[in-house]
Design a protein around this motif. Structure first.
Motif, PDB file in Angstrom:
ATOM      1  N   ARG A   1       1.008  -1.337   0.122  1.00 24.28           N
ATOM      2  CA  ARG A   1      -0.157  -0.203   0.335  1.00 24.28           C
ATOM      3  C   ARG A   1       0.877   1.345  -0.082  1.00 24.28           C
ATOM      4  O   ARG A   1       0.270   2.170  -0.363  1.00 24.28           O
ATOM      5  N   ARG A   2       2.130   1.494   0.705  1.00 24.83           N
ATOM      6  CA  ARG A   2       2.665   2.212   0.922  1.00 24.83           C
ATOM      7  C   ARG A   2       3.315   2.613  -0.206  1.00 24.83           C
ATOM      8  O   ARG A   2       3.995   3.637  -0.928  1.00 24.83           O
ATOM      9  N   PHE A   3       3.756   1.754  -1.288  1.00 28.01           N
ATOM     10  CA  PHE A   3       5.036   1.496  -2.764  1.00 28.01           C
ATOM     11  C   PHE A   3       3.641   2.661  -3.739  1.00 28.01           C
ATOM     12  O   PHE A   3       4.145   2.567  -4.423  1.00 28.01           O
ATOM     13  N   GLU A   4       2.187   1.644  -3.126  1.00 26.65           N
ATOM     14  CA  GLU A   4       1.498   2.332  -4.281  1.00 26.65           C
ATOM     15  C   GLU A   4       0.874   3.776  -4.447  1.00 26.65           C
ATOM     16  O   GLU A   4       0.665   4.398  -5.059  1.00 26.65           O
ATOM     17  N   ARG A   5       1.109   3.871  -2.760  1.00 26.50           N
ATOM     18  CA  ARG A   5       0.678   5.720  -2.529  1.00 26.50           C
ATOM     19  C   ARG A   5       1.817   6.869  -3.247  1.00 26.50           C
ATOM     20  O   ARG A   5       1.392   7.765  -3.555  1.00 26.50           O
ATOM     21  N   ASP A   6       2.770   6.021  -3.098  1.00 25.92           N
ATOM     22  CA  ASP A   6       4.096   6.593  -3.434  1.00 25.92           C
ATOM     23  C   ASP A   6       4.275   7.123  -4.608  1.00 25.92           C
ATOM     24  O   ASP A   6       4.265   7.993  -5.193  1.00 25.92           O
ATOM     25  N   CYS A   7       4.239   5.757  -5.561  1.00 29.27           N
ATOM     26  CA  CYS A   7       3.464   5.744  -7.005  1.00 29.27           C
ATOM     27  C   CYS A   7       2.541   7.365  -8.021  1.00 29.27           C
ATOM     28  O   CYS A   7       2.325   7.694  -8.456  1.00 29.27           O
ATOM     29  N   LYS A   8       1.477   7.061  -7.197  1.00 27.22           N
ATOM     30  CA  LYS A   8       0.327   8.078  -7.280  1.00 27.22           C
ATOM     31  C   LYS A   8       1.225   9.880  -6.674  1.00 27.22           C
ATOM     32  O   LYS A   8       0.037  10.251  -7.493  1.00 27.22           O
TER      33      LYS A   8
END
Length: 553
Positions: free
Chosen positions: A135-142
């Motif tokens: 979820r953190r990786f997804e948030r950072d990508c966004k």
């Protein structure tokens, strides 16, 4: 989640296995209680029917049937012991062992499921870490995409200062760097989770399941072995129980009906002679008087007439007719001859045994005194003198008792032998003079009941008397103490009794002594016993006068 369900299922199944073990333990425990209760009841039953010491029952065990029953009681006692063995072995080999095993099994089961829950919690924690990293990786990508779009928008706008564009560019680069870092972290976490998951499903959980399976198989094997032991405990006592039953069968086969019958004969043999044949009295032939009225009156005045041949003499009443209650005389003279002989012999044997015991004690004390004399330090020799004197006096008293009973015994045995000889001589006489014996009863009375002169000659032909008969013939006739009226007809067929007709009046010469018999007299030479319930007794001082007045009517 599926794995958790499997753990729940296994936990329920293994708990069911423990419940089965505990149920089997409870079953065996109740079986042992039943065996103990059964053994106790068998022992009580055997004890209940054992003969009491110093009681009449002990005498009954001389019969083979009674001894066989006693052997059966003893074997049943041993039979009960085998059921106690069953209970003890089942308690030690099954109940005790399985109870300890169940405690160990519960601890092992608890440990295995604790390891399983711990492994489950660990993999769930790894999964949560992976999800957070993702979820953190997804948030950072966004966030990096939005920063990049904002930079491009600012860079295309001519109204935006260069400084703002530069700031937007730096922000976009920062977001991209953060996304890369999150990506690296997510990749690392994912690799770690995959490794943990592989170990969880291919190493840890299979190992735990294997241990649980081995535990469950051991439980199944153990309950099977316990069931075998349950059967073996019973099987081990079967040979001994079979031996008990064989002994009961052997005791039953040892019963000897002939021997028991002979013992009864010996025990109750009286030694009395059977009564002689009853003479035929012919009342169809008229008989002439041979005696004058004066001689008849003189005969009646004298009050004594010759006894009829073969009739019942007043002195020959058998002693067994009178049954005295309470303790009998010391010489057992109240018993029939054969029974008296046996009782006297038993008393002599008993006294001899007592003498032997006293002599054994005296010999032992004499030896002890000799030891004390030789070794004074062991004791005082004078201390046993008083006891030795007592034993000597006891032995002397017992010997005097033996002499007294042996004298009575010799007297009885002599009379029995004389009676046997008398029977033999009587048989010879009757065989040699049958006509004289048969004619006696036919010619001895006239029609009105008076005696002829031939009677005195016939009555002189008597069977040789014995000492036993003389003992009773010499007795003085008993005086009358009242009168009685026969309420019912009584046929006195036993020796010592007398026949009476209903309504007949008779003399009473001896009251009922508590044995149910009253002694009565019809005339001077006819007397005997009748049941007290058959007569109505009138005890009166003037009974003779009343009876004479009745005769005149």
């Amino acid at each position: 989640m599926k794995q958790k369900d499997q753990f729940d299922n296994l936990e329920k199944h293994t708990q069911w296995g423990i419940d089965v073990l505990e149920k089997f333990i409870k079953f065996v425990k109740e079986r042992t209680e039943i065996e103990l209760s059964y053994a106790k009841q068998l022992r009580n039953l055997s004890k209940k029917y054992q003969p009491k010491k110093n009681s009449k029952e002990e005498e009954e065990y001389r019969y083979t049937s009674a001894r066989a029953f006693l052997a059966t009681l003893n074997e049943m006692n041993d039979y009960a012991g085998q059921h106690e063995v069953i209970s003890e072995n089942m308690t030690s080999l099954i109940t005790g062992e399985l109870t300890r095993y169940v405690q160990e099994l519960k601890q092992e089961r608890k440990s295995h499921f604790h390891d399983g829950r711990k492994a489950q919690q660990h993999i769930e924690t790894c999964w949560k870490q992976l999800e957070a990293s993702k979820r953190r990786f997804e948030r950072d990508c966004k966030e990096a995409d939005r920063a990049q779009q904002y930079f491009e928008k600012m860079d295309a706008d001519i109204n935006v200062t260069k400084a703002d564009v530069e700031k937007a560019r730096q922000q976009a680069q920062l977001r991209h760097q953060m996304a890369e870092d999150s990506k690296a972290e997510y990749s690392s976490t994912l690799q770690k989770f995959n490794s943990e998951q592989h170990d969880h499903y291919y190493t840890h959980i299979p190992h735990i399941f294997q241990k649980i399976q081995e535990m469950e198989e051991r439980r199944i094997v153990r309950i099977g072995e316990s069931m075998k032991t349950f059967a073996e405990v019973d099987r081990q006592v079967i040979p001994i129980i079979g031996k008990c039953l064989d002994e009961i069968t052997k005791a039953a086969e040892s019963i000897d009906h002939k021997n028991d019958s002979q013992l009864v004969i010996e025990a109750f043999k009286s030694g009395f002679e059977p009564p002689g044949d009853v003479d035929f009295e012919d009342f169809t032939q008229p008989m002439k008087r041979t005696v004058s009225e004066s001689s008849l009156s003189n005969s009646r005045a004298d009050g004594k007439s010759e006894p009829k041949f073969g009739g019942k003499s007043k002195g020959k009443l058998w002693p067994f007719i009178k049954k005295n209650k309470g303790a009998g005389p010391e010489d057992f003279s109240n018993l029939p001859p054969e029974q008296r002989r046996k009782k006297l012999q038993q008393k002599v044997d008993e006294l001899n045994r007592d003498i032997q015991k006293e002599m054994d004690q005296r010999d032992a004390l004499t030896k002890m005194k000799d030891v004390y004399i030789k070794n004074p330090q062991m004791g005082d020799a004078a201390s046993v003198d008083h006891r030795l004197a007592e034993l000597g006096q006891n032995i002397e008293k017992l010997r005097l008792e033996v002499q007294k009973f042996e004298g009575w015994l010799a007297e009885v045995e002599g009379r029995l032998s004389m009676r046997s000889e008398a029977r033999r001589q009587s048989g010879l006489y009757e065989a040699q003079n049958p006509s004289a014996v048969n004619s006696c009863a036919q010619d001895r009375e006239s029609p009105d009941g008076s005696y002829t002169e031939e009677q005195s000659q016939e009555t002189e032909m008597k069977v040789p008397a014995t000492d036993f008969d003389d003992e009773f013939d010499d007795e003085e006739p008993l005086p009358t103490i009242g009168t009685c009226k026969a309420l019912y007809t009584f046929e006195g067929q036993n020796e010592g009794t007398i026949s009476v007709a209903e309504g007949e009046m008779l003399y009473v010469i001896e009251e009922d002594k508590g044995d149910g018999w009253t002694r009565i007299r019809r005339n001077e030479d006819e007397e005997g016993y009748v049941p007290t319930s058959y007569v109505e007794v009138y005890l009166d001082k003037n009974a003779k006068d009343v009876y004479k007045s009745l005769e005149k009517i």
